[in-house]
Write a protein that holds these residues in place. Sequence first.
Motif, PDB file in Angstrom:
ATOM      1  N   ASP A 191     -13.063-116.415  44.026  1.00 36.92           N
ATOM      2  CA  ASP A 191     -13.426-116.065  42.651  1.00 36.92           C
ATOM      3  C   ASP A 191     -13.504-114.547  42.441  1.00 36.92           C
ATOM      4  OD1 ASP A 191     -15.644-115.645  44.186  1.00 36.92           O
ATOM      5  OD2 ASP A 191     -17.048-116.738  42.899  1.00 36.92           O
ATOM      6  N   TYR A 192     -13.225-113.780  43.502  1.00 36.83           N
ATOM      7  CA  TYR A 192     -13.174-112.316  43.368  1.00 36.83           C
ATOM      8  C   TYR A 192     -11.805-111.969  42.802  1.00 36.83           C
ATOM      9  CZ  TYR A 192     -13.586-107.365  44.619  1.00 36.83           C
ATOM     10  OH  TYR A 192     -13.649-105.994  44.586  1.00 36.83           O
ATOM     11  N   GLU A 193     -11.765-111.549  41.536  1.00 34.51           N
ATOM     12  CA  GLU A 193     -10.492-111.465  40.810  1.00 34.51           C
ATOM     13  C   GLU A 193     -10.104-110.030  40.459  1.00 34.51           C
ATOM     14  OE1 GLU A 193     -10.980-114.204  37.538  1.00 34.51           O
ATOM     15  OE2 GLU A 193     -10.206-115.842  38.754  1.00 34.51           O
ATOM     16  N   SER A 194     -10.174-109.145  41.413  1.00 35.72           N
ATOM     17  CA  SER A 194      -9.738-107.772  41.160  1.00 35.72           C
ATOM     18  C   SER A 194      -8.257-107.648  41.486  1.00 35.72           C
ATOM     19  CB  SER A 194     -10.565-106.794  41.993  1.00 35.72           C
ATOM     20  OG  SER A 194     -10.167-105.466  41.709  1.00 35.72           O
ATOM     21  N   TYR A 195      -7.425-108.131  40.561  1.00 35.29           N
ATOM     22  CA  TYR A 195      -5.978-108.110  40.767  1.00 35.29           C
ATOM     23  C   TYR A 195      -5.465-106.673  40.895  1.00 35.29           C
ATOM     24  CZ  TYR A 195      -6.296-112.952  39.214  1.00 35.29           C
ATOM     25  OH  TYR A 195      -6.635-114.279  39.102  1.00 35.29           O
ATOM     26  N   LEU A 196      -6.036-105.776  40.104  1.00 37.72           N
ATOM     27  CA  LEU A 196      -5.592-104.388  40.121  1.00 37.72           C
ATOM     28  C   LEU A 196      -5.870-103.753  41.483  1.00 37.72           C
ATOM     29  CD1 LEU A 196      -4.443-101.974  38.521  1.00 37.72           C
ATOM     30  CD2 LEU A 196      -6.802-101.378  37.930  1.00 37.72           C
ATOM     31  N   GLU A 197      -7.030-104.006  42.054  1.00 40.22           N
ATOM     32  CA  GLU A 197      -7.378-103.427  43.356  1.00 40.22           C
ATOM     33  C   GLU A 197      -6.374-103.846  44.433  1.00 40.22           C
ATOM     34  OE1 GLU A 197     -11.133-103.303  46.546  1.00 40.22           O
ATOM     35  OE2 GLU A 197     -11.379-104.298  44.600  1.00 40.22           O
ATOM     36  N   GLY A 198      -6.035-105.130  44.453  1.00 44.04           N
ATOM     37  CA  GLY A 198      -5.055-105.607  45.422  1.00 44.04           C
ATOM     38  C   GLY A 198      -3.697-104.961  45.229  1.00 44.04           C
ATOM     39  N   ALA A 199      -3.278-104.821  43.971  1.00 46.11           N
ATOM     40  CA  ALA A 199      -1.982-104.204  43.680  1.00 46.11           C
ATOM     41  C   ALA A 199      -1.963-102.736  44.103  1.00 46.11           C
ATOM     42  CB  ALA A 199      -1.673-104.319  42.187  1.00 46.11           C
ATOM     43  N   VAL A 200      -3.100-102.060  43.974  1.00 46.02           N
ATOM     44  CA  VAL A 200      -3.179-100.645  44.374  1.00 46.02           C
ATOM     45  C   VAL A 200      -3.066-100.513  45.890  1.00 46.02           C
ATOM     46  CG1 VAL A 200      -4.685 -98.616  44.460  1.00 46.02           C
ATOM     47  CG2 VAL A 200      -4.421 -99.874  42.328  1.00 46.02           C
ATOM     48  N   TYR A 201      -3.645-101.452  46.646  1.00 47.71           N
ATOM     49  CA  TYR A 201      -3.501-101.410  48.112  1.00 47.71           C
ATOM     50  C   TYR A 201      -2.028-101.509  48.514  1.00 47.71           C
ATOM     51  CZ  TYR A 201      -8.522-101.799  49.032  1.00 47.71           C
ATOM     52  OH  TYR A 201      -9.876-101.565  49.109  1.00 47.71           O
ATOM     53  N   ASP A 281      17.136-101.131  35.333  1.00 52.62           N
ATOM     54  CA  ASP A 281      17.004-100.852  36.771  1.00 52.62           C
ATOM     55  C   ASP A 281      15.961-101.806  37.362  1.00 52.62           C
ATOM     56  OD1 ASP A 281      17.389 -99.625  39.207  1.00 52.62           O
ATOM     57  OD2 ASP A 281      16.095 -97.914  38.775  1.00 52.62           O
ATOM     58  N   TYR A 282      16.230-103.088  37.206  1.00 50.35           N
ATOM     59  CA  TYR A 282      15.255-104.131  37.543  1.00 50.35           C
ATOM     60  C   TYR A 282      14.926-104.132  39.042  1.00 50.35           C
ATOM     61  CZ  TYR A 282      12.996-108.741  37.199  1.00 50.35           C
ATOM     62  OH  TYR A 282      12.090-109.768  37.232  1.00 50.35           O
ATOM     63  N   TYR A 283      15.940-103.972  39.878  1.00 49.75           N
ATOM     64  CA  TYR A 283      15.756-104.093  41.333  1.00 49.75           C
ATOM     65  C   TYR A 283      15.449-102.730  41.968  1.00 49.75           C
ATOM     66  CZ  TYR A 283      17.619-108.713  40.513  1.00 49.75           C
ATOM     67  OH  TYR A 283      17.814-109.988  40.038  1.00 49.75           O
ATOM     68  N   ASN A 284      14.393-102.121  41.461  1.00 47.94           N
ATOM     69  CA  ASN A 284      13.930-100.834  41.966  1.00 47.94           C
ATOM     70  C   ASN A 284      12.475-101.003  42.388  1.00 47.94           C
ATOM     71  OD1 ASN A 284      12.970 -98.185  42.325  1.00 47.94           O
ATOM     72  ND2 ASN A 284      14.327 -97.364  40.755  1.00 47.94           N
ATOM     73  N   ALA A 285      12.150-100.626  43.630  1.00 48.57           N
ATOM     74  CA  ALA A 285      10.792-100.821  44.142  1.00 48.57           C
ATOM     75  C   ALA A 285       9.742-100.095  43.303  1.00 48.57           C
ATOM     76  CB  ALA A 285      10.715-100.340  45.592  1.00 48.57           C
ATOM     77  N   LEU A 286      10.127 -99.030  42.612  1.00 48.47           N
ATOM     78  CA  LEU A 286       9.168 -98.292  41.780  1.00 48.47           C
ATOM     79  C   LEU A 286       8.566 -99.179  40.693  1.00 48.47           C
ATOM     80  CD1 LEU A 286      11.014 -94.870  41.277  1.00 48.47           C
ATOM     81  CD2 LEU A 286       9.298 -95.461  42.981  1.00 48.47           C
ATOM     82  N   ASN A 287       9.295-100.218  40.287  1.00 44.46           N
ATOM     83  CA  ASN A 287       8.800-101.130  39.254  1.00 44.46           C
ATOM     84  C   ASN A 287       7.579-101.931  39.707  1.00 44.46           C
ATOM     85  OD1 ASN A 287      10.852-100.491  37.361  1.00 44.46           O
ATOM     86  ND2 ASN A 287      12.262-101.878  38.392  1.00 44.46           N
ATOM     87  N   LEU A 288       7.322-101.952  41.015  1.00 45.03           N
ATOM     88  CA  LEU A 288       6.210-102.744  41.556  1.00 45.03           C
ATOM     89  C   LEU A 288       4.988-101.900  41.902  1.00 45.03           C
ATOM     90  CD1 LEU A 288       8.471-105.026  43.650  1.00 45.03           C
ATOM     91  CD2 LEU A 288       6.624-105.933  42.247  1.00 45.03           C
ATOM     92  N   TYR A 289       5.131-100.579  41.872  1.00 42.33           N
ATOM     93  CA  TYR A 289       4.019 -99.698  42.221  1.00 42.33           C
ATOM     94  C   TYR A 289       3.250 -99.330  40.961  1.00 42.33           C
ATOM     95  CZ  TYR A 289       6.950 -99.210  46.403  1.00 42.33           C
ATOM     96  OH  TYR A 289       7.722 -99.463  47.510  1.00 42.33           O
ATOM     97  N   MET A 290       1.951 -99.658  40.937  1.00 39.65           N
ATOM     98  CA  MET A 290       1.178 -99.505  39.711  1.00 39.65           C
ATOM     99  C   MET A 290       1.128 -98.056  39.230  1.00 39.65           C
ATOM    100  SD  MET A 290       0.579-102.550  38.872  1.00 39.65           S
ATOM    101  CE  MET A 290      -0.347-102.180  37.387  1.00 39.65           C
ATOM    102  N   HIS A 291       1.045 -97.103  40.154  1.00 35.72           N
ATOM    103  CA  HIS A 291       0.982 -95.707  39.688  1.00 35.72           C
ATOM    104  C   HIS A 291       2.298 -95.296  39.035  1.00 35.72           C
ATOM    105  CE1 HIS A 291       3.251 -94.527  43.308  1.00 35.72           C
ATOM    106  NE2 HIS A 291       3.337 -93.303  42.824  1.00 35.72           N
ATOM    107  N   GLN A 292       3.420 -95.861  39.510  1.00 36.59           N
ATOM    108  CA  GLN A 292       4.708 -95.566  38.905  1.00 36.59           C
ATOM    109  C   GLN A 292       4.890 -96.290  37.575  1.00 36.59           C
ATOM    110  OE1 GLN A 292       7.026 -93.453  39.562  1.00 36.59           O
ATOM    111  NE2 GLN A 292       6.388 -92.682  41.563  1.00 36.59           N
ATOM    112  N   VAL A 293       4.350 -97.492  37.471  1.00 35.20           N
ATOM    113  CA  VAL A 293       4.408 -98.222  36.198  1.00 35.20           C
ATOM    114  C   VAL A 293       3.716 -97.415  35.102  1.00 35.20           C
ATOM    115  CG1 VAL A 293       3.582-100.294  34.990  1.00 35.20           C
ATOM    116  CG2 VAL A 293       4.573-100.497  37.276  1.00 35.20           C
TER     117      VAL A 293
END
Length: 566
Positions: A191-201, A281-293
């Motif tokens: 029930d710990y739902e910090s989705y953003l924290e996990g994405a930042v890791y 540019d869908y298949y670019n890893a930058l699209n998955l990094y939150m700071h780049q988003v």
Amino acid sequence: MAAAAVDSAMEVVPALPEEASPEPAGLSCLVNLPGEVLEYILCSGSLSAADIGRVSSTCRRLRELCQSSGKVWKEQFRVRWPSLMKHYSPTDYVNWLEEYKVRQKAGLEARKIVASFSKRFFSEHVPCNGFSDIENLEGPEIFFEDELVCILNMEGRKALTWKYYAKKILYYLRQQKILNNLKAFLQQPDDYESYLEGAVYIDQYCNPLSDISLKDIQAQIDGIVELVCKTLRGINGRHPSLSFKAGESSMIMEIELQSQVLDAMNYVLYDQLKFKGNRMDYYNALNLYMHQVLIRRTGIPISMSLLYLTIARQLGVPLEPVNFPSHFLLRWCQGAEGAALDIFDYIYIDAFGKGKQLTVKECEYLVGQHVTAALYGVVNVKKVLQRMVGNLLSLGKREGIDQSYQLLRDSLDLYLAMYPDQVQLLLLQARLYFHLGIWPEKSFCLVLKVLDILQHIQTLDPGQHGAVGYLVQHTLEHIERKKEEVGVEVKLRSHEKHRDVCYSIGLIMKHKRYGYNCVIYGWDPTCMMGHEWIRNMNVHSLPHGHHQPFYNVLVEDGSCRYAAQE
């Protein structure tokens, strides 16, 4: 008369009292200044730490002004290492003089280790046990990291060899720390739902040399929330979300009020700030990094959904993540609280498609296939992160054969941190290490790591005996080949194939670009370092690139370097 003359002279220039010491006129004027003025002078930036040490030993007043926990030593620390100040709280008691000494010592240790890497590993990749010296360091790790960053930020193209190893060490240190933090994060209850924290890791692990923190990313999102509140105020000045305080997790239950929040979000994100799905540019890893988003204002469905979800929840709208096939979505409940709900009681939100709200039928039309009800269900943090890392894994497999496979290695590390017993991924990791291990410039210990992985796979799934046996056989054959190659290779400049080698061992040379003096103790007919080294050292920019003789040289400062003939 002579005696009288002497007595008279002694009266004219009397001796100073024994207990008094001569005090320079300038110092006397200085210590009589108000304390605030003295402190301002001592903190002006023109005095070094050594100067402050000498000043503090002149008299009691200056010693009190230069006390170890005071403003003067704090300013010395801040001017010397400004990036470290963010790690200190204004309310904490800090012995700044002691911190200065510890940081100085850590800097000397860091440079000593980087220099030793130059001597030990100049002709190969750093082996598995190459970082053992770093793991045993005393003192705060952030001080050691800060010195490595200082080396990386040295002016221009100076000290390229130091920069190369400083980068490797910093990469290793930060990834180990981030991976430990991620594993601790994954131990949280469901029930710990910090989705953003996990994405930042995940973002931090794949970009360990970038300055990425949850605090900074959250601050940027808070800025977007402020803009949404401003727009929401124009829609409904008495909206309950406007009274939420930072850090509150209150939820609004009325559908109409939730709808107003989503309308304001869509306007701010897609019309005002111009966020959009990255179709070009869908298949670019930058699209998955939150700071780049946040920087590029674009991403793919899962990263855009996490941003949308975080903002909505901060404003009281309880959206939930849906691991929809081919296109990550969010769902918004339209049913009564506590009632038995099915998939038709939700509206599905496409954050990639500018927040468009979809029905079940429209979701199926979006992906072009019928989808079972189970796939409309909500997923927990771990499943969301699994999907993100899975995307990175797919992108890592696309890397060219001449690359270091860094993204593939990072994504495998992350996936196996979440699911350590995934046999197929363990096999992939074994194949990858085997592939890296057979390259001449790679570390021999990678081959040994393959055997450890294969033994673990065999324990987990005996049915993989065929694949495991094949890899074990080839790994052992590789070890035998390496043993046979231990002999000394004799290279003669007189040989026809080495006719381009102009300089011989023992010659004292001076580098044309960097000006250092050195002695040659080895050479190769062409550059024998790996692709990563060649890329980092920008060898391709040389007129003859890596297709020219390269020399092992001992530099006058004691370091070993690898220099192009030109």
